[in-house]
Motif scaffolding. Structure first.
Motif, short mmCIF file in Angstrom:
data_model
loop_
_atom_site.label_atom_id
_atom_site.label_comp_id
_atom_site.label_asym_id
_atom_site.label_seq_id
_atom_site.Cartn_x
_atom_site.Cartn_y
_atom_site.Cartn_z
N LEU A 152 0.84 -1.20 0.00
CA LEU A 152 0.00 0.00 0.00
C LEU A 152 0.87 1.25 0.00
N ALA A 153 1.98 1.21 0.72
CA ALA A 153 2.91 2.34 0.71
C ALA A 153 3.45 2.57 -0.70
N GLN A 154 3.76 1.49 -1.39
CA GLN A 154 4.27 1.59 -2.75
C GLN A 154 3.20 2.17 -3.69
N THR A 155 1.97 1.70 -3.56
CA THR A 155 0.86 2.21 -4.36
C THR A 155 0.64 3.70 -4.11
N ASN A 156 0.63 4.09 -2.84
CA ASN A 156 0.41 5.49 -2.49
C ASN A 156 1.55 6.38 -2.97
N ALA A 157 2.77 5.90 -2.88
CA ALA A 157 3.91 6.68 -3.36
C ALA A 157 3.76 6.96 -4.86
N LEU A 158 3.40 5.95 -5.62
CA LEU A 158 3.21 6.13 -7.06
C LEU A 158 2.06 7.09 -7.34
N LYS A 159 0.96 6.90 -6.63
CA LYS A 159 -0.23 7.73 -6.82
C LYS A 159 0.04 9.20 -6.45
N LEU A 160 0.83 9.41 -5.41
CA LEU A 160 1.08 10.76 -4.92
C LEU A 160 2.33 11.40 -5.52
N GLY A 161 3.07 10.62 -6.31
CA GLY A 161 4.21 11.17 -7.04
C GLY A 161 5.46 11.41 -6.22
N HIS A 162 5.69 10.58 -5.22
CA HIS A 162 6.96 10.68 -4.51
C HIS A 162 7.58 9.29 -4.34
#
Length: 142
Positions: free
Chosen positions: A78-88
């Motif tokens: 989920l951290a990986q998904t959120n990082a991609l989604k949020l652009g960091h």
């Protein structure tokens, strides 16, 4: 001091997390556990009665001298998904979740306090040059 139990295939540089741990709890051990989404769902269901996978959970230990502060469990996928989604970067997302979790170990509670946890997160984000905090982006989505 930071002890890491990475139960995922995720490879990451944890140096930033060591620095954060040393700032927040310089004399105590913090356990970081990186888990899969399914494992996080099981932990959340079994220990909190919430049958879904969340991003971060904290489990403080008794305040006994010379014992670890507690454990921070992070849902790595989920951290990986959120990082991609949020652009960091993934390391930044994990750092944000780690800060959030450690502040809970230290007694902060954004659901009950009057903004103290949000303020402390903001201070740490500036110190470590991180993107928007977990609390800020959650509150901004409403």
């Amino acid at each position: 001091m930071l002890e890491i139990d990475n139960q995922t295939p995720l490879e990451s540089d944890f140096l930033l997390l060591e620095k954060i741990a040393n700032v927040l709890a310089p004399t105590q051990i913090i356990e970081l556990i990186l888990v899969s989404g399914e494992t996080m769902r099981e932990i959340n269901r079994d220990l909190r009665g919430c049958d879904y996978a969340t991003d971060v959970l904290s489990f403080p230990l008794e305040a006994i001298p010379h014992t670890p502060l507690g454990s921070v469990v992070i849902n790595a996928p989920l951290a990986q998904t959120n990082a991609l989604k949020l652009g960091h970067r993934l390391e930044e997302e994990i750092a944000l979740l780690f800060i959030h979790g450690v502040l809970h170990l230290l007694g902060y509670d954004h659901e009950k306090d009057k903004g103290e946890q949000r303020q402390k997160e903001s201070e740490l984000i500036k110190i470590f040059n991180l993107p928007l905090s977990l609390i800020e982006r959650t509150q901004d989505s409403f």
